[in-house]
Design a protein around this motif. Structure first.
Motif, short mmCIF file in Angstrom:
data_model
loop_
_atom_site.label_atom_id
_atom_site.label_comp_id
_atom_site.label_asym_id
_atom_site.label_seq_id
_atom_site.Cartn_x
_atom_site.Cartn_y
_atom_site.Cartn_z
N SER A 183 -9.13 12.05 -0.56
CA SER A 183 -8.71 11.10 -1.59
C SER A 183 -8.17 11.82 -2.83
CB SER A 183 -9.87 10.18 -1.98
OG SER A 183 -10.93 10.91 -2.59
N SER A 202 -7.56 6.99 -5.88
CA SER A 202 -7.36 6.98 -4.43
C SER A 202 -8.69 6.76 -3.73
CB SER A 202 -6.73 8.31 -3.98
OG SER A 202 -6.58 8.34 -2.58
N ARG A 214 -6.99 2.74 0.00
CA ARG A 214 -6.04 2.15 -0.94
C ARG A 214 -5.82 3.08 -2.12
NH1 ARG A 214 -11.17 0.65 -1.94
NH2 ARG A 214 -11.81 0.26 -4.11
N THR A 215 -4.78 2.76 -2.90
CA THR A 215 -4.53 3.43 -4.17
C THR A 215 -4.45 2.37 -5.25
OG1 THR A 215 -3.21 5.11 -3.02
CG2 THR A 215 -3.01 5.01 -5.42
N GLU A 216 -5.17 2.59 -6.33
CA GLU A 216 -5.20 1.64 -7.44
C GLU A 216 -4.73 2.31 -8.72
OE1 GLU A 216 -8.91 -1.23 -6.01
OE2 GLU A 216 -9.31 0.43 -7.38
N VAL A 274 0.32 11.53 -5.57
CA VAL A 274 0.94 10.41 -6.30
C VAL A 274 1.26 10.85 -7.73
CG1 VAL A 274 0.54 8.10 -7.24
CG2 VAL A 274 -0.13 8.63 -4.88
N ARG A 317 -4.63 12.94 -2.14
CA ARG A 317 -3.68 11.82 -2.19
C ARG A 317 -3.42 11.38 -3.63
NH1 ARG A 317 -5.69 8.23 3.11
NH2 ARG A 317 -4.67 9.60 4.65
N ALA A 318 -4.44 11.35 -4.44
CA ALA A 318 -4.24 11.00 -5.85
C ALA A 318 -3.36 12.03 -6.54
CB ALA A 318 -5.59 10.88 -6.55
N ALA A 369 -5.45 11.71 -12.16
CA ALA A 369 -5.63 11.49 -10.73
C ALA A 369 -7.11 11.64 -10.38
CB ALA A 369 -4.79 12.48 -9.92
N LYS A 416 0.84 -1.18 0.00
CA LYS A 416 0.00 0.00 0.00
C LYS A 416 0.88 1.24 0.00
CE LYS A 416 -3.75 0.33 2.32
NZ LYS A 416 -4.80 0.42 3.37
N ILE A 437 -4.77 7.06 -11.64
CA ILE A 437 -4.42 6.91 -10.23
C ILE A 437 -5.70 7.09 -9.44
CG2 ILE A 437 -3.01 7.79 -8.34
CD1 ILE A 437 -1.35 9.19 -10.68
#
Length: 291
Positions: free
Chosen positions: A236, A221, A282-284, A243, A239-240, A259, A184, A219
């Motif tokens: 979220s 989040s 999570r991040t996918e 990244v 956070r995206a 993102a 993660k 990305i």
């Protein structure tokens, strides 16, 4: 003969016989041992092959020679400048470290005996790439693919595998899935900045994206359900975006990345437990064909 015989008995008591002088006093390929043939008939000289022996019940028995320590080495199949750097790894005392390079991404591979050896190897490997006339101009991203014996696997193992195979949407998505399997991207609680412990994992994602530059990367989040919908949506997205900025800084194309903050809207587990919250936050990364 009595003094020599007594000396021999002391050696036999230690269960091994190594390198005794020949009967004539000269060392030869055949080693001679002087043994009392009977209680009173004097001595007899017999020749035995050089090696290690056990003396038990009045007989010599060949003992198995100690096996030399085997150092695990990387199979050197690389050529050109990559092969030259791998040879330098061995000369520097890291025969287990290898290098896989494709496009502008290089992955250091291998299995380190411990975490400290891995740390030193990463420093030496990165420096070797920076000092190499070709590597310093072609490589813009170095990925950590080194695992540790009885410990963690190298985060960049999937990058090395992808670099040595066929690049397609399926293989790229598979590489991303493998990189994130059981892993993660970490963020401090209620914050959007990336924890330093996740840089190795994000370097791996960057390497995959750069090798798969024909495809767009989303990305995504996700948060857990704690907090309001509005708060989780904003968190979220932060956070995206963080990244995305990290991947851009590593060299991923700006028009390749999107993102998206999903907040708590797409849970993997609807239970209100710590386990469910851990799964849902999570991040996918999802690939698609670029327009």
């Amino acid at each position: 003969m009595q003094n020599f015989h007594a000396s021999l008995c002391r050696v036999l008591a230690a269960t091994t016989l190594i390198g005794l002088a020949a009967c004539g006093g000269d060392e030869t390929a055949d080693i001679a041992a002087t043994v009392d043939a009977s209680t009173s008939n004097g001595s007899e000289c017999i020749t035995i092959a050089e090696g290690m022996y056990i003396f038990e019940n009045g007989k010599f028995t060949a003992a198995a020679a100690p096996q030399p320590q085997i150092v695990e080495r990387v199979t050197r199949s690389s050529t050109g400048w990559v092969g030259g750097i791998e040879t330098a790894f061995t000369a520097a005392g890291y025969p287990w470290m290898g290098l896989v390079a494709r496009e502008n991404v290089a992955t250091l591979t291998g299995l380190a005996p411990d975490a400290e050896a891995k740390r030193r190897a990463l420093e030496i490997g990165t420096a070797a790439l920076q000092d190499d006339p070709v590597g310093s101009t072609e490589i813009t991203l170095v990925v950590d693919g080194i695992g540790v014996e009885s410990g963690e696997r190298g985060p960049g193992e999937s990058v090395a595998a992808l670099a040595q195979g066929v690049i397609s949407q399926d293989t790229c998505q598979q590489a991303l899935n493998q990189a994130m399997d059981g892993q993660k991207i970490q963020f401090p609680t209620n914050r959007g900045d990336i924890s330093p412990v996740s840089t190795g994992l994000l370097d791996t994602v960057a390497g995959i994206a750069m090798l798969c530059d024909e495809y767009a990367v989303e990305i995504g989040s996700h948060t857990d359900s704690r907090g309001s919908n509005e708060y989780n949506q904003v968190l979220s997205q932060k956070r995206a975006d963080a990244v995305r900025r990290y991947l851009l800084d590593k060299g991923v194309s700006i028009d390749q990345l999107t993102a998206v903050g999903y907040g708590e809207s797409v849970p993997l587990d609807t239970a209100e437990t710590y386990e469910a919250w851990g799964r849902n936050a999570r991040t996918e990364f999802r690939l698609s064909r670029r327009p």
